[in-house]
Write a protein that holds these residues in place. Sequence first.
Motif, PDB file in Angstrom:
ATOM      1  N   LEU A 118       0.808  -1.218   0.000  1.00  0.00           N
ATOM      2  CA  LEU A 118       0.000   0.000   0.000  1.00  0.00           C
ATOM      3  C   LEU A 118       0.843   1.271   0.000  1.00  0.00           C
ATOM      4  O   LEU A 118       0.362   2.325  -0.416  1.00  0.00           O
ATOM      5  CB  LEU A 118      -0.935   0.005   1.212  1.00  0.00           C
ATOM      6  N   VAL A 119       2.084   1.178   0.464  1.00  0.00           N
ATOM      7  CA  VAL A 119       2.922   2.384   0.560  1.00  0.00           C
ATOM      8  C   VAL A 119       4.029   2.375  -0.486  1.00  0.00           C
ATOM      9  O   VAL A 119       4.165   3.315  -1.280  1.00  0.00           O
ATOM     10  CB  VAL A 119       3.526   2.514   1.982  1.00  0.00           C
ATOM     11  N   LEU A 120       4.831   1.323  -0.509  1.00  0.00           N
ATOM     12  CA  LEU A 120       5.998   1.323  -1.395  1.00  0.00           C
ATOM     13  C   LEU A 120       5.623   1.183  -2.861  1.00  0.00           C
ATOM     14  O   LEU A 120       6.237   1.824  -3.725  1.00  0.00           O
ATOM     15  CB  LEU A 120       6.956   0.199  -0.985  1.00  0.00           C
ATOM     16  N   CYS A 121       4.635   0.353  -3.170  1.00  0.00           N
ATOM     17  CA  CYS A 121       4.251   0.186  -4.583  1.00  0.00           C
ATOM     18  C   CYS A 121       3.807   1.504  -5.217  1.00  0.00           C
ATOM     19  O   CYS A 121       4.275   1.857  -6.307  1.00  0.00           O
ATOM     20  CB  CYS A 121       3.168  -0.886  -4.718  1.00  0.00           C
ATOM     21  N   PRO A 122       2.896   2.264  -4.594  1.00  0.00           N
ATOM     22  CA  PRO A 122       2.547   3.569  -5.184  1.00  0.00           C
ATOM     23  C   PRO A 122       3.736   4.524  -5.255  1.00  0.00           C
ATOM     24  O   PRO A 122       3.857   5.289  -6.234  1.00  0.00           O
ATOM     25  CB  PRO A 122       1.462   4.099  -4.244  1.00  0.00           C
ATOM     26  N   LEU A 123       4.601   4.513  -4.235  1.00  0.00           N
ATOM     27  CA  LEU A 123       5.776   5.382  -4.279  1.00  0.00           C
ATOM     28  C   LEU A 123       6.659   5.039  -5.474  1.00  0.00           C
ATOM     29  O   LEU A 123       7.118   5.927  -6.204  1.00  0.00           O
ATOM     30  CB  LEU A 123       6.573   5.245  -2.978  1.00  0.00           C
ATOM     31  N   HIS A 124       6.917   3.761  -5.658  1.00  0.00           N
ATOM     32  CA  HIS A 124       7.757   3.345  -6.788  1.00  0.00           C
ATOM     33  C   HIS A 124       7.100   3.712  -8.112  1.00  0.00           C
ATOM     34  O   HIS A 124       7.769   4.198  -9.040  1.00  0.00           O
ATOM     35  CB  HIS A 124       7.988   1.834  -6.741  1.00  0.00           C
ATOM     36  N   TYR A 125       5.803   3.479  -8.202  1.00  0.00           N
ATOM     37  CA  TYR A 125       5.112   3.645  -9.480  1.00  0.00           C
ATOM     38  C   TYR A 125       4.983   5.117  -9.871  1.00  0.00           C
ATOM     39  O   TYR A 125       5.257   5.493 -11.022  1.00  0.00           O
ATOM     40  CB  TYR A 125       3.732   2.994  -9.393  1.00  0.00           C
ATOM     41  N   PHE A 126       4.559   5.960  -8.936  1.00  0.00           N
ATOM     42  CA  PHE A 126       4.248   7.349  -9.274  1.00  0.00           C
ATOM     43  C   PHE A 126       5.423   8.311  -9.033  1.00  0.00           C
ATOM     44  O   PHE A 126       5.542   9.308  -9.754  1.00  0.00           O
ATOM     45  CB  PHE A 126       3.036   7.831  -8.460  1.00  0.00           C
ATOM     46  N   MET A 170      11.495  -1.453  -6.691  1.00  0.00           N
ATOM     47  CA  MET A 170      12.592  -0.504  -6.588  1.00  0.00           C
ATOM     48  C   MET A 170      13.297  -0.312  -7.923  1.00  0.00           C
ATOM     49  O   MET A 170      14.010   0.680  -8.119  1.00  0.00           O
ATOM     50  CB  MET A 170      13.600  -0.972  -5.528  1.00  0.00           C
ATOM     51  N   GLY A 171      13.104  -1.227  -8.842  1.00  0.00           N
ATOM     52  CA  GLY A 171      13.693  -1.066 -10.164  1.00  0.00           C
ATOM     53  C   GLY A 171      13.189   0.147 -10.908  1.00  0.00           C
ATOM     54  O   GLY A 171      13.788   0.557 -11.912  1.00  0.00           O
ATOM     55  N   ASN A 172      12.096   0.754 -10.449  1.00  0.00           N
ATOM     56  CA  ASN A 172      11.552   1.950 -11.100  1.00  0.00           C
ATOM     57  C   ASN A 172      12.120   3.238 -10.525  1.00  0.00           C
ATOM     58  O   ASN A 172      11.786   4.325 -10.978  1.00  0.00           O
ATOM     59  CB  ASN A 172      10.020   1.958 -10.966  1.00  0.00           C
ATOM     60  N   VAL A 173      12.978   3.111  -9.508  1.00  0.00           N
ATOM     61  CA  VAL A 173      13.515   4.292  -8.823  1.00  0.00           C
ATOM     62  C   VAL A 173      14.826   4.707  -9.478  1.00  0.00           C
ATOM     63  O   VAL A 173      15.728   3.880  -9.668  1.00  0.00           O
ATOM     64  CB  VAL A 173      13.736   3.994  -7.326  1.00  0.00           C
ATOM     65  N   VAL A 174      14.937   5.987  -9.817  1.00  0.00           N
ATOM     66  CA  VAL A 174      16.168   6.494 -10.417  1.00  0.00           C
ATOM     67  C   VAL A 174      17.271   6.540  -9.364  1.00  0.00           C
ATOM     68  O   VAL A 174      17.010   6.604  -8.167  1.00  0.00           O
ATOM     69  CB  VAL A 174      15.955   7.900 -11.023  1.00  0.00           C
ATOM     70  N   ARG A 175      18.512   6.502  -9.842  1.00  0.00           N
ATOM     71  CA  ARG A 175      19.665   6.495  -8.947  1.00  0.00           C
ATOM     72  C   ARG A 175      20.451   7.793  -9.091  1.00  0.00           C
ATOM     73  O   ARG A 175      20.856   8.104 -10.212  1.00  0.00           O
ATOM     74  CB  ARG A 175      20.599   5.342  -9.304  1.00  0.00           C
ATOM     75  N   PRO A 176      20.698   8.528  -8.027  1.00  0.00           N
ATOM     76  CA  PRO A 176      20.101   8.398  -6.689  1.00  0.00           C
ATOM     77  C   PRO A 176      18.794   9.180  -6.605  1.00  0.00           C
ATOM     78  O   PRO A 176      18.646  10.223  -7.238  1.00  0.00           O
ATOM     79  CB  PRO A 176      21.159   9.016  -5.778  1.00  0.00           C
ATOM     80  N   SER A 218       8.635  -4.075 -13.157  1.00  0.00           N
ATOM     81  CA  SER A 218       9.445  -3.417 -12.127  1.00  0.00           C
ATOM     82  C   SER A 218       8.955  -2.022 -11.796  1.00  0.00           C
ATOM     83  O   SER A 218       9.552  -1.348 -10.946  1.00  0.00           O
ATOM     84  CB  SER A 218      10.915  -3.340 -12.578  1.00  0.00           C
ATOM     85  N   ARG A 219       7.900  -1.561 -12.421  1.00  0.00           N
ATOM     86  CA  ARG A 219       7.427  -0.205 -12.157  1.00  0.00           C
ATOM     87  C   ARG A 219       6.827  -0.055 -10.764  1.00  0.00           C
ATOM     88  O   ARG A 219       6.710   1.062 -10.259  1.00  0.00           O
ATOM     89  CB  ARG A 219       6.403   0.199 -13.223  1.00  0.00           C
TER      90      ARG A 219
END
Length: 819
Positions: A218-226, A244-250, A240-241
């Motif tokens: 409920l928390v991490l999936c929306p954060l990663h996606y949006f 964590m694969g959807n998160v840019v580095r850094p 992976s969207r």
Amino acid sequence: HVFPYGIAILILASLTSTYTLLHHLCKTGVTESESFNNAQEVSRSHDVPGLILLQTGITLSDNKPGIGVRASSSKGSVSSELSEAKNLALAGKPWGKPQGRQSSIRNADDLMGVKKNSPGDLTSILTGLGLNMVAMFAIGVMFWIMRMRYPRIYVNNALDGGTAPRSVSDLPLGWVWASLRTTTDEAVVCAGLDQALLIDFCDVAMRILVRIAVPTTLVLCPLHYFLGGNRAKELGDNLSRVAMGNVVRPHPWIMYVHAFFVWLVVLITLGTVNQSMQAFLVRRARWLKELPYPQASTILVEGIPENCRSDAKLREFFEQLFSSSDIRAAHIVKDTGELMKLHQNMLALEDKLQKAEVEWATKDHAEEFRPHARHHILAERTDAITLYQKQIAALEEHIKEKRALVIEAAQSHVGGVNTRNGFVTFAHRREAELAVNLQYSNICVEWQVSYAPEPEGVDWNDLRRNINPRINVLLMSIGYAIIMALYVLFLPVCIATTNLAYTCKLGPLQNLWMAIAPSLSLTIFMSFLPTVMIKTFDAFFILKSKTWCQLKLQDWYFWFQVFFVILVTAIGTNFFEFVKVVASKPTSLFILLARQMPEASHFYMDYLILQCTLQVWSLIRSAQIGKFLAARAVFEEEEARVLSEPEDQDYFGIGSRSARATIMLLIGIIFSTLSPLVSVLSMAFFFVSRIVYGYLIVFAETKKPDLGGAFFVLQLQHVQVGLGIFCILMTGVLTVMSPSVIPPAIAAPSLFYTLLSAKSFREEYLWEKLPFKEIILNVKGTSSKDTHQVYVQPELQDRAHIRRPRGSRLRQTSQEQPQ
């Protein structure tokens, strides 16, 4: 009663929402084909092969200290990565895994079938999920039909006189309802505490995963996606969207959220583990109080000194410490030698006689069809039944003579045939408890006293070994060396044999062979691994009980799967080199796991889905039904069922099952924040396992010897080991991906907290023994049940060789009438 149904509703809702989300991802964003076209366009503008561009999100983790590629919406933001990819390609250096069918196996990833996250995984997983659901439905229908047709194999414990707590409805899903209604305490009564706690472990795993999966989904999936930066979208990896694969580095702030979620997972897991242990202590105390006589009042004595090695001397020694009226019996294990071989020959002759009688019965006892056999290879063929009866009668007399000689030698001499191990049975339990807690010698290898296993579970072959303690240490060292060799040689042998299989040319059958060859050696190795471990333990360790051998198998089998299922991506091609690198620089483990494991989360989704299907397949009990159908042709159904039981204890025993269940839970925990959908699938696995084990153990399988929860405690300890791996992984990931040192600094103390909690867990819970006060006040010095068994070797018991043969009731022929 409410909990399983609540879990079922939550899992169904989670799977439905997960499927809907995945379906939505298929239709939105950049599809795999669009990402390929974009890759071709960008590749032309940067003069880089398109295949390299598609692989950059995967393979930079193998060549750079970070994980994957830093991506954004503009094509120019990846120019530096593309330049490096181009240079590597022009230099002939490998960049990621080759596409299509490989011609050779190079590392552990290839061997185990582990592939890095890539475009197209979403379609593959949805297809696999659909196919596996269809397969599970088909297996369920098959099981329903076979359960109705062969109740002796599939529902025997619920038949008249069975131990199951309730009957099973004939409806297609009646067995599911019966399984979910069965409580742990009901399972204890009919299957024993160890087997019941395997069912309870599924409930514990679901509680852990529900408490983790709900907030992470409920928390991490929306954060990663949006808010993650759409890195996976640009790489075409739609699955992976939400990970964590959807998160840019850094990322400027998401890693701070992940750091706190590391602590959340640790606190939830450890809290649930401790709650489960406290509930177990109540069941363990009840189990100890209800131990039957003589097990409850018997101790196993090892390392008996030479001057006390006789029944009389052993009894005399304990009579000096307790009164003579407190000692009920004292028996030294005897080195029976030839007598044991004669006893085994007697059992073999009885089996031959039984088979000959069965063969003759199938011919309606016609004289012309009486079976024949030879006394030896050069003798003439004669009537088999008469021959075996004469041999048994002659052997009986020989056994009586040898037994008398052994007993006389044991009574007349101290030492000799008397070994260094024995059993002492007390009249009351309180004296046995006192005896276990006393120190008898200043030499640790003398007078080692422990609780006795169940009489039918004693491994007399181990206890007959009159081995010097130093020789025993040498044998154990050899055994450990063989087990370690399995770890070291596993990858080289499987990789070499698989590559050798690739060289075979079979003409028209080549395509079929290429489909089988990659996993052939791995399948063979993994299938026989528990058996090899069991045989090694039997040969080089004195375990005193077959059930204790299962406990040792659970421990070593678990660690093997930790390395070659969970850590397989980090090991590479050489297990020894992996251990050497980590031992020389322990901190490298953080970065090593962070570089490799996050990019394999999709593989573990596939793995969990497949394991659900394999769990459902175990309902078919293919080996048992095959043996039952073969034996039913000549035996009555009940005798045919006895001949078909139990299931293979190497792979389907409590040890192997417990190790595999723990690994499935750890997969859900370790990837819970990297890819929350893994936790949802792991939760689904344990819901399926709860139904399957709840039915098989309670309603179908036979009761096994019991250690009173030792397997469950080891599972909880292994969960804490896996939690430590999770802390190491996430600390490394946050170190690599965070813009500052603050997120890994927040997460790192969780590892020390986990280690301290694990240490406290082992020291705080004294579960093995019953408090002496409980024995005096509650047990009142005795047990309520007496099984009338004795701790004496079978070949030394009167008429031990005369047993009712299994399957002695033959199927009635059409010309026979039941008596």
